[in-house]
Design a protein around this motif. Structure first.
Motif, PDB file in Angstrom:
ATOM      1  N   LEU A  42      -3.501  -3.364  -6.759  1.00 30.07           N
ATOM      2  CA  LEU A  42      -2.518  -3.268  -5.742  1.00 30.07           C
ATOM      3  C   LEU A  42      -1.701  -4.619  -5.162  1.00 30.07           C
ATOM      4  O   LEU A  42      -0.512  -4.928  -5.183  1.00 30.07           O
ATOM      5  CB  LEU A  42      -2.883  -2.621  -4.335  1.00 30.07           C
ATOM      6  N   ARG A  48       0.814  -1.143   0.127  1.00 33.94           N
ATOM      7  CA  ARG A  48      -0.048   0.014  -0.044  1.00 33.94           C
ATOM      8  C   ARG A  48       0.754   1.221   0.076  1.00 33.94           C
ATOM      9  O   ARG A  48       0.506   2.097  -0.737  1.00 33.94           O
ATOM     10  CB  ARG A  48      -0.889  -0.068   1.190  1.00 33.94           C
ATOM     11  N   ILE A 101      -8.108  -0.808   2.739  1.00 34.52           N
ATOM     12  CA  ILE A 101      -8.606  -0.965   1.429  1.00 34.52           C
ATOM     13  C   ILE A 101     -10.431  -0.845   1.341  1.00 34.52           C
ATOM     14  O   ILE A 101     -10.903  -1.344   2.235  1.00 34.52           O
ATOM     15  CB  ILE A 101      -8.411  -2.291   0.949  1.00 34.52           C
ATOM     16  N   LEU A 159      -5.802   6.395  -1.569  1.00 31.61           N
ATOM     17  CA  LEU A 159      -6.213   5.057  -0.953  1.00 31.61           C
ATOM     18  C   LEU A 159      -7.430   4.398  -1.534  1.00 31.61           C
ATOM     19  O   LEU A 159      -7.428   3.149  -1.528  1.00 31.61           O
ATOM     20  CB  LEU A 159      -5.903   5.348   0.452  1.00 31.61           C
ATOM     21  N   LEU A 207      -7.265   1.713  -4.330  1.00 30.67           N
ATOM     22  CA  LEU A 207      -6.287   0.546  -4.246  1.00 30.67           C
ATOM     23  C   LEU A 207      -7.453  -0.906  -4.298  1.00 30.67           C
ATOM     24  O   LEU A 207      -8.570  -0.946  -3.568  1.00 30.67           O
ATOM     25  CB  LEU A 207      -5.595   0.501  -3.247  1.00 30.67           C
TER      26      LEU A 207
END
Length: 516
Positions: free
Chosen positions: A253, A179, A215, A191, A194
């Motif tokens: 990701l 991350r 997530i 963020l 992802l």
């Protein structure tokens, strides 16, 4: 001046002698009693029903409502352990334990745990106990050699390994590293874009980890698998899912490739999946929690082919390598990625060794600051048995699974659901032997069978629902299991299946019905 009444210390009325919290003489005396108790437990473990038969809340009815004011002798406490605790245990070390995946115990593992507990060091950085850190470095490289991991996962190849408590911890840490690497490129404000990928057979630890590291729940992908691919994650479906996400403005990701899924020990095609992930700059983690142990055997090592393209890999010696809970090995190619995400450097931990950058501070490779000396028990296991014996232990479990699989195949009322790969056999009553030929009816019959087997106390198995099909799992691997226990388990399955099939009105008139 007289003290205020509220500040007066109550008068102690106990006549008990002051007890030393750590008395070497008492440790020796009571320690022998504990060892004898544990040894007796193992000698008599088959006398207990494998699955505990107690009801919820049983223990509160048996124990006092509050702690004792005066000390009690260890002999009295051990009597209560035998009378009240043991009945509430599900006996994971029973030779008739075939549920989940085993948590293997061994003499060396137990003794190593005793040493670790006895020293009770807290090895958060090198200087806090140099031996704890350096032994862990060495043991992790030994295991990497046993698994034939590429040099890039060894400390000498700028990678390295760390001992965690569980796979969930390993995935949380690697996902956090992935991350932060990605957000350093695209901005932390992204963020929510992802995406994490696995299959619908991937362990729930992946979903939990994605929740922990922030997530978006809508960006978790459990890609559907089918029986035609033996429930492995298809690379083409991964690619098409990724392309669809990119078209929506999302950012791939993290991919979790499983080597030996919980339900059926499915093997995701690691090399092909890594090729897909590489095209999109994704982090690939290999979860080999159960089956990774088997890869110390040359005949199983091919299941890890392609690992050279992964970013991290983990497996649990407490499952099948006789080390005892808890022990999860995690290797990474880029320790700096973990350190950048997980390190904190408060003043009270500053020291010359850490400042020199010549040592490993494992506090920066894990979630917590404090950590146990797990390497000691793993070291004892590796030294006490050697690679040759550890391979033979694993092969013994697989050979017994082959025997159980053969017994299932010989009974026409049953079928193997997926091909066996290691020491797990997934099976069910054949739909043609049941009176109701639909998924719900089949499941009801299998549920009754599983409940009857487990209630008998003679064996403990668990189930899985895969592709909407309810199957029984016979996971062989407990340290004390011998071939005779395999035959006993199969007899229990047959006996209870016979009762269920007789009570079920038969819809057929062929030989299957006539045999009942």
């Amino acid at each position: 001046m007289a003290s205020h009444p509220l500040h007066r210390v109550p008068q102690e009325t106990s006549s008990a002698h002051l007890t030393k919290a750590l008395d070497p003489k008492e440790l020796r005396r009571e320690g022998h009693m504990i060892v004898d108790f544990i040894a007796d437990y193992y000698e008599n473990i088959e006398k207990h029903p494998v699955l505990s038969q107690v009801q919820p809340g049983y223990l509160r009815k048996r124990l006092p409502e509050s702690a004792q004011y005066d000390p009690e002798p260890i002999s009295t406490i051990l009597r209560d352990v035998q009378d009240h605790i043991v009945p509430g245990l599900t006996h994971w070390q029973s030779p008739n334990f075939f549920a989940y995946f085993s948590s293997t115990a061994s003499t060396a593992g137990i003794l190593g745990e005793m040493l670790s507990t006895g020293f009770n060091v807290v090895g958060f950085n090198w200087v806090s106990s140099p031996a704890a850190t350096e032994l862990e470095n060495i043991v992790m490289d030994w295991l990497a050699d046993m698994l034939q991991l590429p040099k890039s996962f060894h400390f000498s190849g700028n990678g390295g390994g760390v001992l965690h408590g569980s796979t969930c911890e390993a995935i949380v840490c690697t996902m956090a590293a992935a991350r932060d690497q990605m957000l350093s490129q695209i901005g932390r404000e992204n963020l929510g874009k992802l995406v994490v990928y696995g299959s619908d057979q991937t362990h729930s630890a992946l979903k939990k980890a994605s929740q922990i590291v922030g997530i978006n729940a809508e960006n978790f992908r459990a890609i559907k698998t089918t029986k035609s691919t033996e429930f492995a994650l298809p690379p083409e479906l991964l690619r098409s899912t990724i392309c669809s996400d990119i078209a929506k403005g999302l950012v791939p990701l993290f991919l979790c490739d499983t080597m030996g899924t919980t339900a059926t020990t499915a093997i995701d095609p690691l090399g092909e999946l890594c090729d897909v992930a590489k095209d999109y700059g994704m982090w690939v983690h290999v979860d080999a929690a159960y089956a990774g142990s088997a890869c110390i055997c040359p005949e199983f090592r091919h299941f890890l082919d392609g690992v050279e393209s992964a970013n991290s890999v983990s497996f649990n010696p407490h499952k099948w390598l006789f080390t005892g809970l808890d022990c999860c090995c995690l290797w990474v190619k880029s320790p700096s990625a973990l350190i950048n995400s997980l390190s904190t450097n408060p003043e009270f931990l500053r020291n010359k060794a850490s400042d020199s950058k010549q040592v490993v501070d494992y506090k920066d490779w894990q979630i917590a600051l404090s950590r146990r000396f797990r390497a000691l028990k793993l070291w004892l296991v590796l030294r006490s048995y050697g690679v040759a014996n550890l391979r033979n232990f694993i092969r013994g479990s697989v050979e017994m699974a082959v025997i159980f699989e053969g017994l299932v195949k010989m009974d026409k009322r049953f079928e193997i659901f997926v091909p066996r790969k290691f020491s797990l056999v997934c099976f069910r009553i054949s739909p043609s032997a049941l009176s109701i030929n639909d998924d719900d009816g089949d499941a009801n019959g299998m549920i009754k069978l599983l409940e009857a087997i487990n209630a008998s106390g003679k064996a403990y198995m668990t189930h899985a629902v895969v592709g909407n099909i309810y199957v029984l799992r016979c996971a062989i691997g407990a340290t004390l299991t011998e071939e005779k226990h395999i035959h006993m388990a199969w007899e229990a399955v047959q006996d209870h299946a016979q009762a269920i099939l007789i009570s079920s009105p038969c819809k057929r008139s062929d030989h299957l019905c006539n045999k009942l």
